[in-house]
Design a protein around this motif. Structure first.
Motif, PDB file in Angstrom:
ATOM      1  N   GLY B 244       3.536 -13.466   3.424  1.00  0.00           N
ATOM      2  CA  GLY B 244       4.818 -12.870   3.053  1.00  0.00           C
ATOM      3  C   GLY B 244       5.230 -13.023   1.601  1.00  0.00           C
ATOM      4  N   VAL B 245       4.307 -13.381   0.717  1.00  0.00           N
ATOM      5  CA  VAL B 245       4.657 -13.526  -0.704  1.00  0.00           C
ATOM      6  C   VAL B 245       4.349 -12.223  -1.440  1.00  0.00           C
ATOM      7  CG1 VAL B 245       4.185 -14.804  -2.832  1.00  0.00           C
ATOM      8  CG2 VAL B 245       4.213 -16.004  -0.630  1.00  0.00           C
ATOM      9  N   GLN B 246       5.242 -11.819  -2.330  1.00  0.00           N
ATOM     10  CA  GLN B 246       5.091 -10.542  -3.037  1.00  0.00           C
ATOM     11  C   GLN B 246       5.030 -10.768  -4.553  1.00  0.00           C
ATOM     12  OE1 GLN B 246       4.749  -7.606  -1.588  1.00  0.00           O
ATOM     13  NE2 GLN B 246       5.060  -8.374   0.498  1.00  0.00           N
ATOM     14  N   HIS B 247       4.049 -10.151  -5.212  1.00  0.00           N
ATOM     15  CA  HIS B 247       4.022 -10.147  -6.679  1.00  0.00           C
ATOM     16  C   HIS B 247       2.988  -9.114  -7.123  1.00  0.00           C
ATOM     17  CE1 HIS B 247       3.827 -11.457 -10.881  1.00  0.00           C
ATOM     18  NE2 HIS B 247       4.994 -12.054 -10.652  1.00  0.00           N
ATOM     19  N   GLU B 248       3.272  -8.394  -8.193  1.00  0.00           N
ATOM     20  CA  GLU B 248       2.339  -7.336  -8.580  1.00  0.00           C
ATOM     21  C   GLU B 248       0.978  -7.887  -9.055  1.00  0.00           C
ATOM     22  OE1 GLU B 248       4.463  -6.757 -12.988  1.00  0.00           O
ATOM     23  OE2 GLU B 248       4.023  -5.020 -11.730  1.00  0.00           O
ATOM     24  N   VAL B 249       0.992  -9.071  -9.688  1.00  0.00           N
ATOM     25  CA  VAL B 249      -0.277  -9.685 -10.094  1.00  0.00           C
ATOM     26  C   VAL B 249      -1.104 -10.057  -8.865  1.00  0.00           C
ATOM     27  CG1 VAL B 249      -1.318 -11.670 -11.275  1.00  0.00           C
ATOM     28  CG2 VAL B 249       0.651 -10.497 -12.305  1.00  0.00           C
ATOM     29  N   LEU B 250      -0.421 -10.507  -7.817  1.00  0.00           N
ATOM     30  CA  LEU B 250      -1.096 -10.802  -6.544  1.00  0.00           C
ATOM     31  C   LEU B 250      -1.736  -9.532  -5.989  1.00  0.00           C
ATOM     32  CD1 LEU B 250      -1.710 -12.601  -4.053  1.00  0.00           C
ATOM     33  CD2 LEU B 250       0.582 -12.046  -3.200  1.00  0.00           C
ATOM     34  N   ASP B 251      -1.001  -8.433  -6.000  1.00  0.00           N
ATOM     35  CA  ASP B 251      -1.537  -7.166  -5.491  1.00  0.00           C
ATOM     36  C   ASP B 251      -2.815  -6.775  -6.231  1.00  0.00           C
ATOM     37  OD1 ASP B 251       0.682  -7.117  -3.887  1.00  0.00           O
ATOM     38  OD2 ASP B 251       1.779  -5.624  -5.086  1.00  0.00           O
ATOM     39  N   GLU B 252      -2.773  -6.900  -7.555  1.00  0.00           N
ATOM     40  CA  GLU B 252      -3.930  -6.516  -8.361  1.00  0.00           C
ATOM     41  C   GLU B 252      -5.130  -7.402  -8.040  1.00  0.00           C
ATOM     42  OE1 GLU B 252      -2.891  -4.908 -12.431  1.00  0.00           O
ATOM     43  OE2 GLU B 252      -4.163  -6.611 -12.977  1.00  0.00           O
ATOM     44  N   GLY B 253      -4.879  -8.703  -7.924  1.00  0.00           N
ATOM     45  CA  GLY B 253      -5.965  -9.641  -7.606  1.00  0.00           C
ATOM     46  C   GLY B 253      -6.578  -9.352  -6.250  1.00  0.00           C
ATOM     47  N   LEU B 254      -5.723  -9.075  -5.259  1.00  0.00           N
ATOM     48  CA  LEU B 254      -6.236  -8.787  -3.912  1.00  0.00           C
ATOM     49  C   LEU B 254      -7.094  -7.533  -3.923  1.00  0.00           C
ATOM     50  CD1 LEU B 254      -3.031  -9.593  -1.793  1.00  0.00           C
ATOM     51  CD2 LEU B 254      -5.181 -10.888  -1.823  1.00  0.00           C
ATOM     52  N   GLU B 255      -6.618  -6.529  -4.642  1.00  0.00           N
ATOM     53  CA  GLU B 255      -7.361  -5.274  -4.695  1.00  0.00           C
ATOM     54  C   GLU B 255      -8.747  -5.480  -5.330  1.00  0.00           C
ATOM     55  OE1 GLU B 255      -6.875  -1.125  -7.060  1.00  0.00           O
ATOM     56  OE2 GLU B 255      -5.002  -2.115  -6.448  1.00  0.00           O
ATOM     57  N   ARG B 256      -8.762  -6.241  -6.397  1.00  0.00           N
ATOM     58  CA  ARG B 256     -10.042  -6.450  -7.100  1.00  0.00           C
ATOM     59  C   ARG B 256     -11.017  -7.288  -6.280  1.00  0.00           C
ATOM     60  NH1 ARG B 256      -7.837  -7.195 -13.341  1.00  0.00           N
ATOM     61  NH2 ARG B 256      -7.434  -4.981 -13.616  1.00  0.00           N
TER      62      ARG B 256
END
Lengths: 447, 447
Positions: B244-256
């Protein structure tokens, strides 16, 4: 962060020159192994006290090593970077004497460090390639004949100018000087060792100087006469005898050097030159000493040197006498590069670039590359699905000879030098043997 | 002269173990070249200021280097021995950027030095084998998939236990921590990096300590929950989302990281494990990071690590982003040797000892040896014309399989393992292929 600048005396190669160096090191290693020398490497550091007092200005050239975080008193005895591979090897022999089989034949190819004033071919960090044979208590004389033959075998496989190995026996000048009544034999040896560099007048001056060995003028003349003697066979003995100096150490040295010249001429006539001015700066040599000149580059000095050392490795009970020669690989290459005599045929091992039509084809391209690699062909896949012209330029800039395409008609390979493009199956296609790996080009021969 | 003793943290191999190390280095080099990586070597020293501030306790572990003879103020900026091959490579790229072709693929196999507390597999001098790809301004993502595949190719050719490459993207913990409101992300990363070593309780203690990052208990729990996630495919993404944690840097890391896992599974299913506790101690990594465990030896830690660094090589105008992996060759071998998993089949390259009937036969024996060597067979001549039993013992002690005799009936060769002796012509006789060079024995398999 400060600007990036080279550090004087610590040269680094670009990839195409490194390919030449790797070729040299591979040939040297292969030759040493064919002659039954086992590889070892020693640590970069030795206790400073073991490195000290080996002659010349060695002490002040030693690089001391110390942890930045070390308290002033928690590091034990000081450590220094080794300045050659012989002193560490002698220590290794003492440390492992119970686990080694003697006579022990080893080779060692490593960096060494000397805080010298940098100049052409004299670096602060450089690579040496050494062979030594060490005995347990005694070491037969025949190894002093064998070692230069191993070096000659290695050099004969390298694209270098013709060379001559100069050999002397330190007992000759030592006995001769003693026969002349000279007291400080080591000081005289060190001065004579500079003969090629500073010339006979300056040597005479140093030999007769009041703050030096202070030789009589006639004694200095005799010292120089001895240094001028050389021959490609055992005839140097007569020339020395004609100078009229007598000493039993001289007799022993003459006999040993004559035996080397005779034996070496059986195997490789003309390879060795008895040259009585050769002394070597390092103090640990006790008998035969070697230097090697490239013919046509005599003023550059020796590119491969060594000798016999009878007392370097001793633990008080047992002494392990040795004989060794060291190829100055960095020094040799520096000369060949600076004279434009050598270059690598390309800047990468890659022989084939697999081009991409589309980034989505990368997985397929990687599979093609893997199939080619299985047969020993170095391959890389293009960095991006750029226009073909750009992908070919990528190969061309690096000297990669072949580009692989996936076309409507199936896979094809282009030789980008000739432009010829032919159908090819990754499971069977092979480039010409001389294109599989980078080769060494000798520009002078091609021009 | 003080007694000869080893220096803690500076191990040296005996010849038969060195043969194993050479085999490993040869296979690694050959694999790197097949994948189109060019060799370079960098000098051992860098300005201390370039080595400093790279994270962990690196600064106090740096070995400073200084000429013994140097006056206190004549040496310019302080020099130190490099502690890895990435920092020197980044400097080399900046220094030679005009002469290199980008993306630049290089491998580098050299010693590095760290003043760490020595323990099993942690040395003060050790050998690393690195591959890196560096771009000029940008670097495509696909190299982050390619590099672990190259390592897997090398490892598949070596006699080592099965392994797994753990991969993470630093953006995942960084974005996650920021999403949690953590301020000192680097401090938290460094503590989590110790999870395998010190366990979750100690990590929680450090994370919540008032003199540390001082996280709330619930925040520390979330940090640990993230670190416990792993998967062999892209399913880790859902597990992270469930926290449940949100952050755009997290999104980018997960995608990569998901993209790496998907692409890697196309080529080598199961090779990579997404493991979100992997962080790497060195500060220069900015994205993907790798570690490698030997299966069955997990507690030993990583034997091959690396990652992506976007800002290490920059001259202010241009940035050269890179990705690299480093095989800890000394560390890997230390484990295999200490567990008795590997040894060399003999202590010398020599396959044939040419025996002597009489010292007068040495010249003939040397000619026989030369003929055999011309066909790639390592040969040495006996040290003395001792009794044959003694000459055979000389071979046996070293593991040399064949002894060559000159008999009344002509030349004969004896396999000293079987005792079989047969007539042999040096121009044509060849030992079985597996006896020509020393091989690597895996004692467990034989027992």
């Amino acid at each position: 962060m400060a600007k990036v600048t080279p550090i004087s005396g610590f040269p680094e190669f670009l990839p195409s020159d490194r390919i030449v160096e790797q070729h040299f090191l591979d040939v040297i290693r292969e030759t040493f192994e064919l002659h039954g020398f086992a590889s070892i490497e020693t640590r970069a550091v030795e206790p400073v006290e073991r490195l000290s007092n080996q002659g010349e200005d060695a002490d002040k050239e030693i690089y001391a090593v110390r942890r930045l975080g070390a308290a002033a008193d928690d590091e034990g005895p000081g450590l220094g970077l080794h300045f050659d591979l012989t002193v560490p090897f002698a220590r290794y022999v003492l440390e492992n004497s119970g686990k080694l089989a003697f006579p022990f034949r080893r080779y060692q190819i490593q960096k060494v460090w000397r805080g010298e004033r940098p100049q052409e071919g004299r670096y602060r960090e450089f690579t040496q390639a050494d062979i030594d044979v060490v005995g347990d208590g005694t070491l037969p004389f025949h190894y002093e004949v064998e070692l230069p033959l191993v070096i000659a075998d290695a050099f004969s496989k390298l694209p270098i100018p013709p060379f001559r190995i100069q050999v002397n026996n330190r007992q000759i000048p030592e006995g001769f000087y003693r026969g002349l009544g000279v007291e400080d034999v080591t000081a005289v040896l060190r001065i004579v060792d500079k003969l090629d560099k500073i010339g006979p007048d300056k040597v005479t001056q140093l030999l007769t100087a009041a703050d030096g060995p202070a030789l009589e003028a006639e004694t200095a003349k005799q010292v120089l006469r001895l240094a001028e003697i050389s021959s490609t066979d055992a005839s140097f003995v007569e020339q020395v005898r004609a100078l009229g100096v007598q000493h039993e150490v001289l007799d022993e040295g003459l006999e040993r050097l004559a035996a080397i010249m005779t034996a070496a001429n059986e195997h490789a006539p003309g390879l060795l030159v008895a040259d009585l001015k050769i002394a070597r700066g390092l103090d640990y040599y006790t008998g035969t000493v070697y230097e090697t000149q490239l013919i046509g580059h005599e003023s550059y000095g020796s590119i491969c040197s060594g000798g016999r050392y009878d007392a370097l490795a001793t633990d008080g009970k047992t002494t392990y006498p040795g004989v060794g020669i060291s190829i100055g690989v960095s020094r040799l290459l520096a000369r060949l590069f600076s004279q434009g005599l050598l270059k690598g045929s390309r800047s990468t091992p890659t022989a084939v670039l697999v081009a991409l039509n589309d980034e989505a084809d990368r997985a397929d391209a990687m599979r093609t590359a893997a199939v080619l690699r299985q047969r020993g062909i170095p391959v890389e896949v293009a960095p991006a699905a750029a226009k073909f012209g750009k992908q070919i330029k990528f190969a061309d800039r690096r000297g990669i000879p072949f580009v692989w395409f996936s076309t409507e008609n199936g896979p094809e390979v282009k030789d980008i030098r000739s432009g010829e493009q032919v159908p090819a199956d990754p499971a069977t296609w092979t480039p010409p043997q001389h294109d599989v790996r980078p080769s060494i080009e000798t520009p002078q021969e091609n021009s």
